[in-house]
Structures are given as structure tokens and as C-alpha cells.
Design an enzyme around this catalytic site. Structure first.
Site, PDB file in Angstrom:
ATOM      1  N   LYS A  42       0.797  -1.224   0.000  1.00  0.00           N
ATOM      2  CA  LYS A  42       0.000   0.000   0.000  1.00  0.00           C
ATOM      3  C   LYS A  42       0.833   1.279   0.000  1.00  0.00           C
ATOM      4  O   LYS A  42       0.297   2.364  -0.213  1.00  0.00           O
ATOM      5  CB  LYS A  42      -0.984   0.009   1.171  1.00  0.00           C
ATOM      6  CG  LYS A  42      -1.985  -1.115   1.168  1.00  0.00           C
ATOM      7  CD  LYS A  42      -2.837  -1.247  -0.083  1.00  0.00           C
ATOM      8  CE  LYS A  42      -3.726  -0.082  -0.368  1.00  0.00           C
ATOM      9  NZ  LYS A  42      -4.860  -0.446  -1.266  1.00  0.00           N
TER      10      LYS A  42
HETATM   11  N1  PMP Z   1      -2.985  -7.340   0.990  1.00  0.00           N
HETATM   12  C1  PMP Z   1      -2.942  -6.517   2.045  1.00  0.00           C
HETATM   13  C2  PMP Z   1      -2.222  -6.971   3.270  1.00  0.00           C
HETATM   14  C3  PMP Z   1      -3.584  -5.276   1.988  1.00  0.00           C
HETATM   15  O1  PMP Z   1      -3.538  -4.453   3.061  1.00  0.00           O
HETATM   16  C4  PMP Z   1      -4.280  -4.917   0.807  1.00  0.00           C
HETATM   17  C5  PMP Z   1      -4.991  -3.606   0.707  1.00  0.00           C
HETATM   18  N2  PMP Z   1      -5.963  -3.345   1.663  1.00  0.00           N
HETATM   19  C6  PMP Z   1      -4.316  -5.805  -0.260  1.00  0.00           C
HETATM   20  C7  PMP Z   1      -3.632  -6.998  -0.135  1.00  0.00           C
HETATM   21  C8  PMP Z   1      -5.109  -5.515  -1.501  1.00  0.00           C
HETATM   22  O2  PMP Z   1      -4.584  -4.548  -2.332  1.00  0.00           O
HETATM   23  P1  PMP Z   1      -5.531  -3.604  -3.219  1.00  0.00           P
HETATM   24  O3  PMP Z   1      -6.148  -2.600  -2.292  1.00  0.00           O
HETATM   25  O4  PMP Z   1      -4.593  -2.977  -4.193  1.00  0.00           O
HETATM   26  O5  PMP Z   1      -6.568  -4.435  -3.873  1.00  0.00           O
END
Ligand code: PMP
Length: 332
Positions: A42
Site C-alpha cells: 500500500k
Molecule cells: N494485501 C494486504 C495486506 C492489503 O492491506 C491490501 C490492501 N488493503 C491488499 C492486499 C489488496 O490490495 P488492493 O487494495 O490494491 O486491492
């Protein structure tokens, strides 16, 4: 030399997952997003959204970043904000772990805790953060920026401009499939679009946790939440703006009974100490390898570290309450 911590975001290594690659006859590779300075994927979304807001004039010197987030995005926003001279205010539900709240505070963020309510309730933490930013702006124009990570396409665009091209270059264009889970959808959509633009035959797959409505949507055309999961930060009950444009070919729902043992196996077999969303992702990579057959190169994301989830991943009582168990090698 790096000019600031900002320059350390992205360009993460691609790591071969040896046991799974040897077992499947595929090259199964994990992009080490946990090596970003804030410890997760993130950081990229945070930097992308902040840069876009600075360019548009929405975020001006002295401005405060106000976001509703329970985890990694808040850490990324606080870190990037500090490095660029912005304060951050993170609104989150008061049922989150003390560890997360303390981590955000340690990154210099002001944390505002509010009671947890469903998304459709206007008091939900995401809507509340938008309202706080709007109130600050009404009082003092351009004093607050609301990233709104689920709907802000600067999130997806940053992955399309960085994560996707990095994967293409690191595999020298030999990638056959990419798979990951979705929170906002920024990662899957951005990487998927970048790879499809370079080779439309690359398969893009969604690995969805229990409790999410997305697998059911892509498989059966209807948003329907199925099952439960102990994973955090992934899954969704709606199609966000970031997810709308994701070029998804295949989807699976991955049960915790496969994802959590995968987390333990990655620790013990690969020396990779990763959070539960990475377990969902790597099981997805295994399924894609099995689907495509030997000789293919599959890439997934290693999103963050297990150390962020110790109270769940290494808590025998908690695991048992969820029908899961500690690995046999763990010494309590
Ligand atoms: N894995 C973790 C540990 C996350 O914190 C997040 C985002 N909340 C994601 C995956 C997913 O990523 P995205 O928001 O780009 O879909």
C-alpha cells in the site's frame, strides 16, 4: 543514493518460490511488496494518490491527508505524508487490534477511533473520513485531502505505471499469468492492465478470500458474500472504481484451510514471513500453475509481513475457534 524514503518505494525484488516451483514445474514468483519502507504494497497506492493530488492542486503545502483505513494504507499515507511535509489523520473502527492503532500512531498519524458500522451506514469510517475532510475544507479551503482509495483511480494508475512494468521487465516478458487478491482492486487492475497491454495472452486471475462477494460475481454474475476468513485487508462486497476496469480471466475463492497452512509453509520452506493475504495469493498462484501446466511463469504478490498479524496467526486459541491450527513446528 536515495533522495528520500519516497525513492525506496517500488522496484521490489521478484523472488522464486522454490518448493512450489519445483513441485509444479512452473516458475512461481512472488513480488516482495513487504520490502517497501512501510512494509506493504500500500505504500505504492499512497504515493500514487498523494502525487496525483499534489499535481491537481487538491493537496497543497500544509495540507492534512484524511483517510478511513484500518491498516496498511494508513501506514503508507502517514509515511509518504511525513516525507513530503503533510500531516495525516486516520479514521478507523474501534474494534481493530491495538497493534494496528499503535503502529499508525508510531508513524506519526493522528488516529480517530469510531464505532464499527456497515458500509451502507453514513457513520461508516470511510464515509466519516470523507465528511471530516469536507468539513475541514469548508472551514479552510484546501486544508484537507481525502484520498478515497477505493474509488481513486490514481491508486490503480500507480500500479499500472510501476508494479506491472516491473514484473514485465523482471521476467523479461516471459510472464504467463498474474494472480492476486483484491481490497480496493488497485493492484489487480493496474498490474492486469499493464501486462495485458504488453501481451493480451497473459492470464489475469483473482484469488478471493471467504466472506468476499467478488468471486461469486466473476463466476456467476451476482455479488454474493460466501463464507468467512481470518484474512485482513482483502475481499470486498462491491465493485469499486479501481476494480471496474480489471481484466480478469479467472477467479477462485480460496479457503483459509488452504491459505493459512500456506503462510506457515512459506515461513518454514522459503524463509518468507508473510501475512495472510499473501497466503491467499500464493494458493492462487499454485492453482494458476496447475491450470496452465508445467513450463509456465506465474507471478503473485507478497503483500506484507506476518508480524502485523501475530495475535491471529500464532494464537492457538483463536485459530482453533476458526477451525484452524498452529503448524506442528511452532513452539509456544
Ligand atoms: N494485501 C494486504 C495486506 C492489503 O492491506 C491490501 C490492501 N488493503 C491488499 C492486499 C489488496 O490490495 P488492493 O487494495 O490494491 O486491492
Amino acid at each position: 543514493m536515495h533522495n528520500s524514503i519516497i525513492d525506496c518505494i517500488g522496484n521490489t525484488p521478484l523472488i522464486r518460490l522454490n518448493r512450489l516451483s519445483d513441485e509444479t514445474g512452473c516458475e512461481i514468483l512472488g513480488k516482495a511488496e513487504f520490502m517497501n519502507p512501510g512494509g506493504s504494497v500500500k505504500d505504492r497506492a499512497a504515493l500514487g494518490m498523494i502525487r496525483a493530488a499534489m499535481a491537481s492542486g487538491e493537496l497543497r503545502p500544509g495540507g492534512t491527508i484524511v483517510e478511513g483505513t484500518a491498516g496498511n494504507t494508513g501506514i503508507g499515507l502517514a509515511l509518504v505524508g511525513n516525507a513530503l511535509g503533510f500531516r495525516s489523520l486516520i479514521v478507523m473502527p474501534d474494534n481493530q487490534s491495538k497493534g494496528k492503532i499503535n503502529t499508525l500512531r508510531a508513524h506519526g498519524a493522528e488516529v480517530r477511533l469510531i464505532p464499527p458500522v456497515p458500509y451502507k451506514n453514513p457513520e461508516h469510517f470511510v464515509h466519516t473520513s470523507g465528511r471530516i475532510a469536507a468539513e475541514m475544507n469548508a472551514e479552510n479551503a484546501n486544508s484537507a485531502f481525502w484520498p478515497n482509495q477505493f474509488e481513486n483511480l490514481a491508486n490503480r494508475d500507480f500500479h499500472e505505471q510501476t508494479t506491472g512494468p516491473e514484473i514485465w521487465e523482471q521476467t523479461e516478458g516471459r510472464v504467463d499469468g498474474f494472480v492476486c487478491s483484491v481490497g480496493t482492486g488497485g493492484t489487480l487492475s493496474g498490474v492486469g492492465r499493464a501486462l495485458k497491454a504488453r501481451n493480451p495472452d497473459i492470464k489475469i486471475a483473482l484469488s478471493d478470500p471467504g466472506g468476499s462477494a467478488l468471486h461469486h460475481y466473476f463466476a456467476h454474475g451476482e455479488l454474493k458474500s460466501v463464507g468467512t476468513s481470518i484474512t485482513e485487508g482483502i475481499g470486498n462486497s462491491r465493485i469499486t472504481a479501481n476494480l471496474e476496469s480489471a481484466p480478469i480471466d479467472i477467479s477462485w475463492q480460496i479457503p483459509d484451510s488452504e491459505a493459512i497452512p500456506m503462510v506457515y509453509s512459506l515461513i518454514r520452506d522459503e524463509g518468507l514471513v508473510l501475512g495472510s493475504s499473501s497466503g491467499i495469493n500464493v494458493v492462487g498462484a499454485l492453482r494458476l500453475a496447475q491450470d496452465l501446466g508445467p513450463g509456465h511463469t506465474i507471478v503473485t504478490l507478497l503483500c506484507d509481513s506476518a508480524t502485523r498479524y501475530m495475535e491471529r496467526l500464532f494464537n492457538a486459541e483463536y485459530l482453533q475457534s476458526q477451525g484452524l491450527s498452529l503448524p506442528t513446528w511452532y513452539q509456544p
